[in-house]
Enzyme design. Structure first.
Site, PDB file in Angstrom:
ATOM      1  N   ASP A 246       0.829  -1.208   0.000  1.00  0.00           N
ATOM      2  CA  ASP A 246       0.000   0.000   0.000  1.00  0.00           C
ATOM      3  C   ASP A 246       0.856   1.248   0.000  1.00  0.00           C
ATOM      4  O   ASP A 246       0.461   2.282  -0.512  1.00  0.00           O
ATOM      5  CB  ASP A 246      -0.954  -0.007   1.195  1.00  0.00           C
ATOM      6  CG  ASP A 246      -2.044  -1.030   0.935  1.00  0.00           C
ATOM      7  OD1 ASP A 246      -1.813  -2.217   1.215  1.00  0.00           O
ATOM      8  OD2 ASP A 246      -3.083  -0.639   0.381  1.00  0.00           O
TER       9      ASP A 246
HETATM   10  C1  LIG Z   1      -2.287  -4.502  -5.655  1.00  0.00           C
HETATM   11  S1  LIG Z   1      -3.089  -4.305  -4.173  1.00  0.00           S
HETATM   12  C2  LIG Z   1      -1.828  -4.044  -2.950  1.00  0.00           C
HETATM   13  C3  LIG Z   1      -2.388  -3.769  -1.594  1.00  0.00           C
HETATM   14  O1  LIG Z   1      -3.293  -2.702  -1.678  1.00  0.00           O
HETATM   15  C4  LIG Z   1      -3.040  -5.012  -0.981  1.00  0.00           C
HETATM   16  O2  LIG Z   1      -2.050  -5.958  -0.718  1.00  0.00           O
HETATM   17  C5  LIG Z   1      -3.760  -4.637   0.283  1.00  0.00           C
HETATM   18  O3  LIG Z   1      -3.183  -4.579   1.348  1.00  0.00           O
HETATM   19  C6  LIG Z   1      -5.179  -4.241   0.133  1.00  0.00           C
HETATM   20  O4  LIG Z   1      -5.777  -3.838   1.329  1.00  0.00           O
HETATM   21  P1  LIG Z   1      -7.321  -3.428   1.311  1.00  0.00           P
HETATM   22  O5  LIG Z   1      -7.600  -3.045   2.738  1.00  0.00           O
HETATM   23  O6  LIG Z   1      -8.076  -4.619   0.857  1.00  0.00           O
HETATM   24  O7  LIG Z   1      -7.437  -2.240   0.385  1.00  0.00           O
END
Ligand SMILES: CSC[C@@H](O)[C@@H](O)C(=O)COP(=O)(O)O
Length: 352
Positions: A246
């Protein structure tokens, strides 16, 4: 055919409601910035790249309807709306970097006297639309580089077994995926033996979404609960862990879905290479280290309930951070669209 999480045509945007998957396939209309903020905040769309793309496309859809002929007002409104969209979820940096780039574009289009209001609108919307194709191209490059790096670390031509966490596939991006893109690339080489995906409590992005994508793509795979990871590495030979990100800080510390950190620790203990697959739009060179990353905390209800069903004892206190930070020292390499980099070599990436 790969899953379509974002349906866009000029003036119209729909997203696949990821809260209903895998049991129901329903698209939700996003008619402007307010809808964009809501679908991101409620996690009907999620995953760092998809959050950025849907947020910006929600602005494109709103602008398409707007007949404003004053460039200064357009610029001002665009800046306010982008800053609002960034506030929907704080940890993923992709939407913040996209907003900064678009605000710069709006500033220069507004200042340029040769640009008409119609041209301003056209060029601004086209820039947003370009994000869709760029993200898919970047993911395919990530897939190729990641596949090459993993195959290079293996001895001989033995089977490749990958562990992944959360969801990083077509649903989390414009298409193909990041960590799941690496898995797709490995599958194309016919070297992939098996993928293990974690459930990813508390919101079950692994059980609901990654498992759904793996089954859809006919990739041999097994779902495990999060607490099986150490036992898995101890009893079955895992070739590599590949996860998404993220926000990656300048020193390589990486924020990703809660639970990533403990997987990285156990990978280190078992000598399993641990890769982060992320486009440059997830790298935040303005933060020197991961302790500066703001970690989103989600409502207790996402922990105490599965869907409508309560599973936790009423009255218990909850702590529900959505992400954790994996220190760079536990990361073998960061797979980007420009190649694979050691976490302490991110400053060498040529971002052009
Ligand atoms: C290509 S998506 C990478 C990250 O955003 C993913 O691993 C993640 O942690 C998503 O978290 P989320 O809370 O579902 O948005």
């Amino acid at each position: 055919m790969s899953l379509e999480s974002i349906k866009y045509a000029r003036g119209s945007l729909e997203i696949l409601d990821q809260l209903l998957l895998p049991l129901q396939t329903r698209y939700v209309k996003v008619q402007g910035v307010e809808d964009g903020w809501k679908v991101i905040n409620k996690m009907q769309v999620r995953g760092a790249p998809a959050i950025a793309i849907v947020g910006c496309l929600s602005l494109a859809v709103e602008l398409e309807r707007d007949n404003n002929s004053d460039k200064k007002i357009m610029r001002q409104e665009i800046e306010g709306k982008l800053n609002y969209l960034v506030s929907a979820r704080p940890t993923a940096v992709n939407i913040k970097l996209a907003a900064d780039e678009l605000i710069n574009l709006a500033n220069s289009l507004s200042a340029d006297e040769t640009v008409t209001p119609e041209e301003f609108k056209e060029r601004f919307i086209s820039r947003i639309e370009g994000m869709l194709t760029k993200d898919i191209e970047d993911n395919k490059a990530i897939g190729r580089y990641g596949c090459e790096a993993i195959l290079k670390t293996l001895e001989g031509d033995g089977p490749v077994r990958i562990l992944t966490h959360c969801n990083t596939g077509s649903l989390a991006t414009a298409g193909y995926g990041t960590a799941l893109g690496v898995i797709r690339s490995l599958q194309e080489t016919k070297r992939l033996d098996h993928v293990y995906c974690t459930e990813t409590r508390p919101y079950n992005q692994g059980a609901r979404l990654t498992a759904y994508e793996l089954v859809h793509e006919k990739i041999p795979s097994t779902l495990i609960v999060d607490s099986v990871v150490s036992a898995l590495m101890n009893t079955r030979r895992i070739s590599a862990v590949v996860v998404g990100a993220d926000r990656v800080a300048a020193n390589g510390d990486t924020a990703n879905k809660i639970g990533t950190y403990q997987i990285a620790i156990t990978a280190k203990h078992h000598g399993v290479p641990f890769y982060v697959a992320a486009p440059l739009t997830s790298i935040d060179m303005s933060l020197t280290s991961g302790d500066r990353i703001k970690i989103e905390e989600r409502p207790d209800r996402e922990m105490t309930h599965v869907g409508e069903h309560r599973i936790a004892a009423p009255g218990i206190n909850c702590w529900n951070p959505s992400f954790d930070v994996t220190p760079a020292a536990l990361i073998t390499g960061i797979i980007t669209e420009k190649g694979v980099f050691a976490p302490d070599k991110l400053s060498e990436i040529d971002s052009k």
